[in-house]
Write an enzyme that holds these catalytic residues in place. Structure first.
Site, PDB file in Angstrom:
ATOM      1  N   LYS B 194       0.840  -1.204   0.000  1.00  0.00           N
ATOM      2  CA  LYS B 194       0.000   0.000   0.000  1.00  0.00           C
ATOM      3  C   LYS B 194       0.869   1.246   0.000  1.00  0.00           C
ATOM      4  O   LYS B 194       1.627   1.494   0.933  1.00  0.00           O
ATOM      5  CB  LYS B 194      -0.904   0.057   1.227  1.00  0.00           C
ATOM      6  CG  LYS B 194      -1.901   1.228   1.125  1.00  0.00           C
ATOM      7  CD  LYS B 194      -2.564   1.587   2.434  1.00  0.00           C
ATOM      8  CE  LYS B 194      -1.851   2.681   3.198  1.00  0.00           C
ATOM      9  NZ  LYS B 194      -1.938   4.024   2.598  1.00  0.00           N
ATOM     10  N   GLY B 246       7.241   4.434   8.255  1.00  0.00           N
ATOM     11  CA  GLY B 246       6.361   5.558   8.562  1.00  0.00           C
ATOM     12  C   GLY B 246       6.653   6.087   9.949  1.00  0.00           C
ATOM     13  O   GLY B 246       7.783   5.990  10.430  1.00  0.00           O
ATOM     14  N   SER B 247       5.619   6.590  10.587  1.00  0.00           N
ATOM     15  CA  SER B 247       5.849   7.244  11.873  1.00  0.00           C
ATOM     16  C   SER B 247       5.994   6.219  12.996  1.00  0.00           C
ATOM     17  O   SER B 247       5.467   5.104  12.928  1.00  0.00           O
ATOM     18  CB  SER B 247       4.684   8.173  12.195  1.00  0.00           C
ATOM     19  OG  SER B 247       3.539   7.408  12.511  1.00  0.00           O
ATOM     20  N   THR B 248       6.705   6.614  14.040  1.00  0.00           N
ATOM     21  CA  THR B 248       6.884   5.753  15.206  1.00  0.00           C
ATOM     22  C   THR B 248       5.549   5.458  15.864  1.00  0.00           C
ATOM     23  O   THR B 248       5.281   4.333  16.302  1.00  0.00           O
ATOM     24  CB  THR B 248       7.856   6.423  16.196  1.00  0.00           C
ATOM     25  OG1 THR B 248       9.161   6.433  15.599  1.00  0.00           O
ATOM     26  CG2 THR B 248       7.928   5.670  17.502  1.00  0.00           C
ATOM     27  N   GLU B 268      10.526   0.637   9.983  1.00  0.00           N
ATOM     28  CA  GLU B 268      11.497   1.704   9.739  1.00  0.00           C
ATOM     29  C   GLU B 268      10.778   2.999  10.040  1.00  0.00           C
ATOM     30  O   GLU B 268       9.896   3.402   9.285  1.00  0.00           O
ATOM     31  CB  GLU B 268      11.985   1.618   8.282  1.00  0.00           C
ATOM     32  CG  GLU B 268      13.356   2.224   8.089  1.00  0.00           C
ATOM     33  CD  GLU B 268      13.290   3.707   7.886  1.00  0.00           C
ATOM     34  OE1 GLU B 268      13.322   4.438   8.906  1.00  0.00           O
ATOM     35  OE2 GLU B 268      13.179   4.146   6.736  1.00  0.00           O
ATOM     36  N   CYS B 302      13.360  10.583   7.096  1.00  0.00           N
ATOM     37  CA  CYS B 302      13.318  10.056   8.464  1.00  0.00           C
ATOM     38  C   CYS B 302      14.680  10.172   9.134  1.00  0.00           C
ATOM     39  O   CYS B 302      14.769  10.316  10.336  1.00  0.00           O
ATOM     40  CB  CYS B 302      12.840   8.620   8.462  1.00  0.00           C
ATOM     41  SG  CYS B 302      13.623   7.633   7.194  1.00  0.00           S
ATOM     42  N   GLU B 399      10.144  14.716  16.226  1.00  0.00           N
ATOM     43  CA  GLU B 399      10.397  14.722  14.791  1.00  0.00           C
ATOM     44  C   GLU B 399       9.432  15.699  14.104  1.00  0.00           C
ATOM     45  O   GLU B 399       8.221  15.629  14.291  1.00  0.00           O
ATOM     46  CB  GLU B 399      10.197  13.313  14.216  1.00  0.00           C
ATOM     47  CG  GLU B 399      10.537  13.251  12.740  1.00  0.00           C
ATOM     48  CD  GLU B 399      10.438  11.837  12.181  1.00  0.00           C
ATOM     49  OE1 GLU B 399       9.487  11.136  12.529  1.00  0.00           O
ATOM     50  OE2 GLU B 399      11.313  11.457  11.378  1.00  0.00           O
TER      51      GLU B 399
END
Lengths: 293, 490, 306
Positions: B194, B246-248, B268, B302, B399
């Site tokens: 996706k 993507g995001s944490t 990641e 990132c 971030e």
């Protein structure tokens, strides 16, 4: 006249010391014959906390030991275990093992320590790489220890399960907090004494007895624990590990292995608790036609 | 435009005329369906959403919004392809399919670059020279592994995992698709991927390429959509592995939601990477490294070097040079080959960045923004510098994912190691020093998956990438990237 | 050590800023990616033309050849009006008087190489005499060479003092200091030599004699431009830059101008502060200008060779 035996007090092992649990609680597991194994510390979440603090404190020093030195120390553990072999055999028998099996388990544990002692200064060479990037840079990847590892030890063995996870974890430069077998805790405590006598710095291995069902939660939710190792196949435990580990993205490794099998030891167990770090640095004049060969 | 302001020599300015990349050769359809089982199919949801060019705020195309049923269909196609076809294809033929994809991508590289720029807002020189070539090369690299896996894992039998679900972000759309798909295929898995909702187009172009390559139907399925589509993949019972970039925050949700299953996971995630300038650094190159570290791809990276640490005795010099360099950066149309800083990927992200800039001001930090001309339409953000910040500031800890840099000074190496590691993240780090022994001291003590010494933001298919701590686990790229897609048997 | 730029604290030249070559290459690649189109390009080409030091430095140079070159300097391509003259002609000292007469009143400057160009292998007295001779014949600019042997052996004070002495001998003539970067081996050395030259009083720093390869690579020029920037920041003194040798086509020239524009700023984008030492560049620039104006690709047959 027969000398009166001095009975052993089983304590937990935190930061290189043998305290009793701060909770003051104990439990008394029985062997198959219904005999009491002893009064064993029923560790608490505060013991978990203290162990993690000790493990974190020990991590820097242990991870920066030379690989050679770590190998020497692991080998030293094997030597000490060898020297106290009969004590472990007695404890194993007392906890329900046959003499043959007990002897086999101790021998296997010694061999396992020797096996991982040998890996200490070699795994980096297999797990690392030099990467031929398509630019003028020198690029290499090395394995570094993940950090503080929480270990839920095999509940069905007293010694070999414990040793089979501690050895690869500390060989790789990690420190750990180990939850021993609840029902067969004797060898865990005695093994702590072996560690303590083997030049393993305090805090590198911390061993808690008690009830994993009580201690897993504070251990896997602890924000200063970097990874969890679980030996067993309880779906609930695995789910709890994953659920709680999401708090700080712990790496989780689960093992359903018969640790008595000689081949249940390998490089990949070390790799499970390593991070790969890749470093780049420019190189002047790579592939330059002006280079002199 | 080139113009002479006056005859006075110091006011003369030589601005560059626009040099727009041609778009005539690029084909973008009005509407894109899902790519399932080798065919483009209408979404069972019946829904489509707009994909916007962030540089113009105009709708570029309509993208299908896959729902649970669409994902289920894709997973079934992938499972069928895995069982019946892909697991029976010889490793060397697997390699050849992947090589084909790489070559077809190279042939259509310029088209892919232009679409990437239109869809994501990144500048054409970056999509043309970095994203697309790296994506092609990634396929090229992993193709060769397909029939050599045994060499990567000594003493083990290597088996694929089965069906892998992959969810990728919007900052390097095609490159991230390549990072995910190439190793998965090489190891013998089938894929449901996706793309991010704001940048689906190049993944769909890749679907066309995959179709052209003759890869068996169902080996790669691309299901576009929003977060709910991703969740459907994560929660699908017949997926063996999830790979997420993507995001944490979302990474943690995924780890929690697969709890109790046997799904494998690699993540990641975010970062707040330290870029450390020591006093013996090659200063001008370090300044360039700072710029490349935080302003590359509008800071949507990132591993961006978003926390700058400068040794106090060179801090003034570095900041003077940095500000001057920031003033030189050209912000504008991403399709202009002379643009350095393109558009922020989405309005939502621009709002996030602006929110953090406001927080930085509230926290009392000194702000410096280059004041270049920013187009009136489109989502743009001037390169921003915050000095006089504290380790405890939110702009130092969190971030931002935009062109915003915080600057701290330090006196000793021990101090900077402590500060650099004082973060839940651990993705990357930069070190600038002329002294090898210092470089290796820092590089071994920094808790980061990638350390760039005297360089920054370099990527290569052979080079493993991934983080420590809350920046995720698992590696992508290199021999280590294979581990994410294999079962090892003794 | 003494220097002509009084009141300036001299740095320790052994500790000149360090240069990372790979980083320099990456930076240069970014300049090369600038796409210079339409009127920016024409403006750049005309600028380049106006910055050229038309050069002949051959043992077989004749007064006739120098005169022809001087004519070309003033009438680069008369078919087109509104073309600038080149900045200067650059000759050996023995040809200075010929050149001075030939360009008189045109605004084109006369530059003379000196100091036992190109090797610089002569005693200081000879170099001073060489320089004074050229100045006495009317040279507006002196292009000296540094003593590379002394530099490479670490005798930075010697190199510094020699430049300072020549500067004094120049009087009103502007001094360009040729580093001969092709013999300096590393970019660290290029940076150090740039610093020495500027602190010793150079009005311009120049890459090369044109007799040694590699000459004016963009990497070398970039390092020298950063040195000029730093010198300006530290001392407030503006120094010019002259890449020489190897810049033979318009594209390279435009890339160089982009680099000057982005490192030093437009204040350096005129022939008072930036020059190209080149001879074949002029015709290529002309062809590009004519192509841009007419839309038709050009042939060298239509442009006089000197």
């Amino acid at each position: 006249m027969k000398n009166l035996d001095v009975l052993k007090t089983y304590k937990i092992y935190i930061g290189g010391s043998f305290p009793r649990t701060e909770s003051g609680r104990y439990y008394t597991p029985l062997n198959q014959k219904g005999e009491q194994l002893g009064n064993i510390c029923q560790s608490s979440r505060k013991d978990v906390r203290n162990s993690v603090v000790a493990a974190r404190k020990a991590f820097g020093g242990w991870s920066e030991r030379t690989a050679f030195n770590r190998g020497q120390i692991l080998y030293r553990i094997a030597e000490m275990l060898q020297g106290r072999k009969s004590q472990f055999i007695e404890e194993l028998i007392f906890q329900g093992s046959s003499k043959t099996n007990a002897e086999k388990e101790v021998n296997r544990s010694i061999d396992r320590l020797v096996y991982y002692a040998g890996w200490c200064d070699k795994y980096m060479q297999i797990l690392g790489s030099v990467n031929p990037v398509a630019s003028s840079h020198f690029n290499f990847s090395i394995a570094e220890p993940t950090g503080v590892v929480g270990v839920v030890s095999d509940q069905t063995t007293s010694l070999i399960g414990l040793v089979s996870l501690i050895a690869p974890i500390i060989a790789g430069g990690n420190t750990c907090v180990v939850l021993a077998s609840e029902g067969m805790p004797l060898c865990a405590v005695t093994f702590a004494e072996v560690l303590n006598a083997s030049d393993v710095p305090g805090g590198v291995v911390n061993i808690l007895t008690g009830s994993p069902s009580e201690l897993i939660k504070p251990l896997t939710t602890h924000m200063d624990v970097n990874a969890m190792a679980y030996s067993g196949d309880s779906t609930e435990v695995k789910a709890e590990l994953q659920q709680s580990s999401a708090l700080n993205l712990k790496r989780i490794s689960t093992y359903m292995k018969d640790w008595m099998k000689p081949n249940n030891q390998d490089l990949y167990l070390i790799a499970d608790f390593q991070e790969i770090k890749t470093t780049w640095h420019p190189i002047e004049n790579i592939g330059g036609s002006s280079s002199v060969y | 435009m080139a113009k002479k302001v006056t005859k006075k020599e110091d006011v003369f300015s030589w601005d560059y005329a626009p040099a727009l990349e041609g778009t005539a050769h690029v084909k973008i359809k009005n509407k894109y369906d899902l790519f399932i089982d080798g065919k483009f199919v209408k979404p069972m949801s019946g829904r489509y959403f707009d994909t916007i060019n962030p540089a113009t705020e105009e709708c570029v195309s309509q993208i299908a919004h896959g729902n649970d049923a669409d994902v289920d269909k894709a997973v079934k196609a992938a499972r069928k392809a895995y069982k019946n076809v892909w697991s029976k294809v010889s490793p060397s033929d697997r390699a050849k399919y992947i090589y084909r994809i790489a070559r077809l991508m190279q042939e259509r590289a310029r088209e892919l670059a232009v679409i990437e720029t239109i869809d994501s807002g990144k500048v054409i020189t970056e999509s043309r020279d970095i994203d697309i070539p790296l994506a092609c090369n990634h396929f090229f690299y992993y193709a060769g592994w397909a029939d050599k896996l045994a060499y990567a894992f000594p003493n083990r039998k290597v088996e694929p995992l089965g069906v892998v679900g992959q969810i990728i972000p919007w900052n390097f759309p095609l490159l991230m698709a390549a990072w995910k798909i190439a190793p998965a295929l090489a190891a013998g898995n089938t894929v449901v991927l996706k793309p991010a909702e704001t940048t689906s187009l190049t993944a769909l172009k890749l679907a066309e390429i995959i179709k052209d390559s003759g890869l068996p139907d169902g080996v790669v399925n691309i299901v576009t959509g929003h977060g709910d589509t991703g969740a459907a993949i994560v929660n699908h019972a017949d997926v063996n592995k999830i790979a997420f970039t993507g995001s944490t925050q979302v990474g943690k949700l995924i780890q929690a939601s697969i709890a109790g299953t046997d799904k494998k996971l690699t993540l990641e995630l975010g970062g707040k990477s330290a870029n450390i300038i020591l006093d013996d650094a090659p200063i001008d190159q370090a300044v360039e490294g700072i710029v490349n570290g935080i302003f590359f791809n509008q800071g949507h990276v990132c591993c961006a070097g978003s926390r700058l640490f400068v040794q106090e005795n060179v801090a003034d010099l570095v900041l003077k040079k940095l500000k001057r360099r920031m003033d030189q950066l050209i912000i504008g149309d991403p399709l202009d080959k002379n643009t350095d800083i393109g558009a922020i990927n989405s309005k939502e992200q621009l709002n996030t960045i602006n929110k953090y800039i406001a927080i930085g001001k509230d926290e009392g930090a000194d702000i410096y923004q280059a004041s270049p001309k920013v187009p009136e339409k489109g989502y743009y953000c001037a390169p921003t510098l915050f000095t006089d910040v504290a380790q405890s500031n939110r702009i130092v800890q969190e971030e931002i994912f935009g062109p915003v840099l915080t600057v701290q000074t330090f006196r000793t190496v021990d101090e900077v190691i402590q500060k650099a590691n004082n973060s839940p993240y651990g993705l990357a780090a930069g070190i600038w020093s002329d002294k090898g022994a210092r470089v290796f001291n820092l590089s071994s003590k920094l808790k980061a998956g990638v350390v760039w010494a005297n360089t920054y933001n370099k990527f290569d298919p052979t080079s493993p990438f991934g983080g420590y701590k809350e920046s995720g686990f698992g590696r992508e790229g290199g021999v280590h990237g294979l581990s994410a897609y294999v079962n090892l048997k003794s | 050590m003494k220097n002509n730029t009084s009141n300036i604290v001299l740095p320790n030249f052994s500790e000149s800023p360090r240069i990372d070559k790979v980083g320099v290459e990456e930076r240069v690649a970014k300049f090369q990616k600038r796409s210079i189109k339409s009127e920016t390009k024409i403006q750049g080409l005309k600028m380049a033309l106006s910055m050229i030091d038309l050069t002949t430095l051959e043992g077989k140079d004749t007064p006739g050849k120098v005169k022809q070159m001087c004519y070309k300097a003033q009438h680069v391509h008369d078919v087109f009006s509104e073309l600038p003259k080149v900045a200067a002609v650059c000759v050996y000292p023995s040809m200075v008087d010929v050149a001075v007469k030939a360009v008189a009143g045109s605004g084109v400057k006369v530059a003379s190489v000196s100091t036992a160009f190109p090797s610089g292998q002569a005693p200081l007295a000879v170099k001073l005499a060489d320089t004074k001779f050229a100045v006495s014949k009317g040279a507006d600019e002196i292009d000296m060479v540094i003593s590379r042997g002394k530099f490479l052996s670490g005798e930075y004070n010697f190199v510094f003092d020699e430049i300072a002495a020549i500067k004094e001998a120049c009087g009103k003539a502007r001094l360009k200091v040729i580093l001969e970067t092709g013999e300096l081996v590393t970019l660290d050395n290029v940076r150090r030599a740039s610093d020495i030259a500027m602190y010793a009083g150079a009005d311009f720093i120049k890459t090369s004699t044109g007799k040694i390869q590699p000459a004016a690579t963009m990497q070398v020029t970039y390092v020298m431009l950063e040195a000029i920037r730093d010198f300006m920041d530290t001392t407030g003194i503006k120094v010019g830059m002259k890449p020489a040798g190897g810049i033979s086509n318009s594209k390279l020239a435009l890339h160089n101008l982009v680099m000057v524009n982005e490192v030093l700023g437009a204040g350096w984008l005129n022939n008072g502060w930036f020059r190209f030492g080149a001879s074949s560049l002029a015709n290529d620039v002309l062809m590009q200008i004519v192509k841009a104006e007419t839309g038709v690709y050009q042939s060298s047959n239509y442009f006089s060779i000197d």
